[in-house]
Design an enzyme around this catalytic site. Sequence first.
Site, short mmCIF file in Angstrom:
data_model
loop_
_atom_site.label_atom_id
_atom_site.label_comp_id
_atom_site.label_asym_id
_atom_site.label_seq_id
_atom_site.Cartn_x
_atom_site.Cartn_y
_atom_site.Cartn_z
N CYS A 191 9.62 -15.84 4.10
CA CYS A 191 8.87 -14.97 3.18
C CYS A 191 7.72 -14.38 3.99
O CYS A 191 7.60 -14.60 5.18
CB CYS A 191 8.37 -15.78 1.98
SG CYS A 191 7.12 -16.94 2.44
N LYS A 218 1.29 -24.82 -10.96
CA LYS A 218 2.62 -24.25 -10.63
C LYS A 218 3.36 -25.19 -9.70
O LYS A 218 4.53 -25.52 -9.91
CB LYS A 218 2.44 -22.90 -9.95
CG LYS A 218 3.69 -22.37 -9.25
CD LYS A 218 3.52 -21.01 -8.61
CE LYS A 218 2.97 -21.04 -7.23
NZ LYS A 218 3.91 -21.36 -6.15
N ASN A 219 2.67 -25.67 -8.67
CA ASN A 219 3.34 -26.45 -7.61
C ASN A 219 3.58 -27.90 -7.98
O ASN A 219 4.13 -28.66 -7.18
CB ASN A 219 2.57 -26.33 -6.29
CG ASN A 219 2.70 -24.93 -5.71
OD1 ASN A 219 3.52 -24.15 -6.17
ND2 ASN A 219 1.89 -24.62 -4.74
N ARG A 269 3.47 -14.37 -10.01
CA ARG A 269 4.31 -15.53 -9.67
C ARG A 269 3.50 -16.82 -9.86
O ARG A 269 4.04 -17.85 -10.21
CB ARG A 269 4.76 -15.46 -8.21
CG ARG A 269 5.73 -14.36 -7.89
CD ARG A 269 6.32 -14.54 -6.54
NE ARG A 269 6.80 -15.91 -6.36
CZ ARG A 269 7.28 -16.39 -5.22
NH1 ARG A 269 7.34 -15.61 -4.16
NH2 ARG A 269 7.70 -17.63 -5.11
C1 EPZ Z 1 4.44 -25.93 -0.58
O1 EPZ Z 1 5.34 -25.13 0.16
C2 EPZ Z 1 3.81 -25.01 -1.62
N1 EPZ Z 1 4.84 -24.52 -2.53
C3 EPZ Z 1 3.10 -23.84 -0.93
O2 EPZ Z 1 2.47 -23.06 -1.94
C4 EPZ Z 1 2.03 -24.43 0.00
O3 EPZ Z 1 1.40 -23.37 0.68
C5 EPZ Z 1 2.69 -25.39 1.00
O4 EPZ Z 1 3.40 -26.42 0.28
C6 EPZ Z 1 1.66 -26.06 1.90
O5 EPZ Z 1 0.72 -26.75 1.12
C7 EPZ Z 1 5.30 -25.34 -3.51
O6 EPZ Z 1 4.89 -26.48 -3.64
C8 EPZ Z 1 6.34 -24.76 -4.42
P1 EPZ Z 1 5.65 -27.20 3.52
P2 EPZ Z 1 6.40 -25.83 1.18
O7 EPZ Z 1 7.07 -27.64 3.55
O8 EPZ Z 1 6.76 -27.18 0.68
C9 EPZ Z 1 7.07 -26.39 7.95
C10 EPZ Z 1 1.81 -21.10 -3.03
O9 EPZ Z 1 1.11 -20.16 -2.67
N2 EPZ Z 1 8.38 -26.92 7.55
O10 EPZ Z 1 4.60 -28.23 3.19
O11 EPZ Z 1 7.48 -24.86 1.41
C11 EPZ Z 1 6.73 -25.07 7.24
O12 EPZ Z 1 7.31 -23.98 7.93
C12 EPZ Z 1 2.85 -21.68 -2.09
O13 EPZ Z 1 1.74 -21.66 -4.16
C13 EPZ Z 1 9.38 -27.03 8.51
O14 EPZ Z 1 9.20 -26.67 9.68
O15 EPZ Z 1 5.52 -26.00 2.47
C14 EPZ Z 1 5.22 -25.06 7.30
O16 EPZ Z 1 4.79 -24.57 8.56
C15 EPZ Z 1 2.91 -20.92 -0.78
N3 EPZ Z 1 10.59 -27.54 8.14
C16 EPZ Z 1 4.84 -26.54 7.18
O17 EPZ Z 1 6.04 -27.27 7.49
C17 EPZ Z 1 10.85 -27.96 6.85
O18 EPZ Z 1 11.98 -28.43 6.59
C18 EPZ Z 1 4.38 -26.96 5.79
O19 EPZ Z 1 5.31 -26.44 4.87
C19 EPZ Z 1 9.81 -27.84 5.89
C20 EPZ Z 1 8.58 -27.33 6.27
#
Ligand code: EPZ
Length: 421
Positions: A116, A22-23, A397
Site C-alpha cells: 500500500c 478500528k485496529n 477508512r
Molecule cells: C498494524 O498493521 C496496523 N493495522 C497498522 O495500522 C499499524 O500501522 C501497524 O500494525 C504497526 O503498528 C491493523 O492493525 C489492521 P505490522 P500490520 O505487521 O499488522 C513488517 C492504520 O493506519 N512485516 O506490525 O500490517 C512490516 O512490513 C494501520 O490503522 C514483515 O516484514 O503491521 C512492517 O515494516 C496502518 N513481514 C513491520 O513488520 C510480515 O509478515 C510492522 O508491521 C509482517 C510484517
Amino acid sequence: MDKIVIEGGRPLKGQIAAGGAKNAALPDIAACLLAGGVHHIYNVPRLRDIETIKGIMARLGVVFKDIENGLYVNASDIKCHEAPYDMVKTMRASILLLGPLLARHGRARISLPGGCAIGARPVNLHLKALAAMGADITLEHGYINARADRLKGTRVFFDIPTVTGTENIMMAATRAEGLTVLKNVAKEPEITDLANMLRSMGAHIEGDGTDVITIEGVKDLSPSEHTVIPDRIETGTFMIATVMTGGDVKITDCRPEHLGVLIEKLESVGAEIKTSDRAIHVKGPKTIESVDIRTLPYPGFPTDLQAQFMALMCIAKGWSMVRETVFENRFMHVSELRRMGADIEINGAQALVRGRKNLIAAPVMATDLRASACLVLAGLVAEGGVTDVHRIYHLDRGYESLEKKFAGLGASIWREKVSPQ
Ligand code: EPZ
C-alpha cells in the site's frame, strides 16, 4: 468522491468521546470465525474498513446484523473459504481471516494483500508461523492456498514484532493441538483486547502485552459477548489537533494508559494534560516547542500518529527530527504539507522539520489513512483562506465522521461532494 473543506484559525474547545478502535474491532470480528453460534461485539466503529471485513466474511457465509452500538455475528454456517482479490486489495487486514479459517475449517484461500502507500507490507512472517504449525501453504496466481487437518502447537520467534501477525497466529493457536509459544510478539493494546475476547470464548492464552504469549489449544470455542477498546489513535489525533489549535478539549471514553508516550511528548511541547481513569483533558500552549520523535512498536511512539505529530511540528518553535522506523514509505504527507508552506527535509527514514509561524491554506490530496488526518489537522491551523483535502475516502477508512467531530468542537469544517472530472 468527497473533499473536506476547512477554514483554519479556530481553537478546538469542548468535549468529545473516543470511538471504538478500528485496529481492535477488525481482529475481534475475524475471531468470530473460530466459533459457531451468535457473537455480540459492542463499541464497533462505523468505518469503511469495518464494512469491508463484514463484506468479505458475509461471502464466506457469516451473518451480520446491526444491534444497539454493535454487531450480531453468526459464523455457524461457513459455506466458502475464499477472500477474493477485488475485496482484499481494498484492505490488507483481510489477512486476519487466514488464521481463524485454518484453525476451525482446515482450509483457506486468501488473496495475497498487495502493498500500500506506506510500504510493501509483506505477510511472510504470518505464513512462516502457520507452516511451522503444520499448515500446507502454497502461493499461486496471487493467492495463498492453505490447508491443515489440525494445526499443531509449536514455538514461533517473530523476526519483527508484527501486530496482525501476532493476532493471526494467536487465533490459529487457540484450536491447535498442544502448546504454542510465541516470542518477540507485538504488545499493542489491540493484542490484549483480542486475547480478552478469545479467553471469553474459552481459549487458554497468557502473556499478551508482554514479549511472550503462550496458548494451550482447545478442541472447541464458544461465541462471545465483547466490547471493543477505545481507539487510541483517534484519541491521539484529537489531542494533537487540540495542541495545534491552542484549544481546550476533554476526550472521554478513552484509555489514557494506552497513550503514555504521546502524553509525554505533548507535555514537552508545552501542553497541559490532565488524565483520569477514562478521560484526557488537553490544553494547548501559547507557543509550541519542538521535540524529536522516533516511531517504534508499542509502547514506543505509534507510527499511526507520526504524520499527525509532524503537522504539529510544522508550526513549532525550532527544529525537530521525525524518524519513521516501522514502515519504509510513511512520509507521503510531506509533499502535501510543503504545499501548505511547511519546511521539511527528508533524508531516508528521517525528516527534519523546521517549524514555521504558520501554514498557508491550499488544496491538498490525501494518499493514505493517517496522512489524510495529518492534512485535516494542518487545515485547522492554516491561514489565508480554505484548505480542501481531496480523496478523503482514505480518511473514512479509519475515522468516523471526523469533520463532524471537529465541527462539534468549534472548527469551521465541512464535507463537499466533488463532481468527477
Ligand atoms: C498494524 O498493521 C496496523 N493495522 C497498522 O495500522 C499499524 O500501522 C501497524 O500494525 C504497526 O503498528 C491493523 O492493525 C489492521 P505490522 P500490520 O505487521 O499488522 C513488517 C492504520 O493506519 N512485516 O506490525 O500490517 C512490516 O512490513 C494501520 O490503522 C514483515 O516484514 O503491521 C512492517 O515494516 C496502518 N513481514 C513491520 O513488520 C510480515 O509478515 C510492522 O508491521 C509482517 C510484517
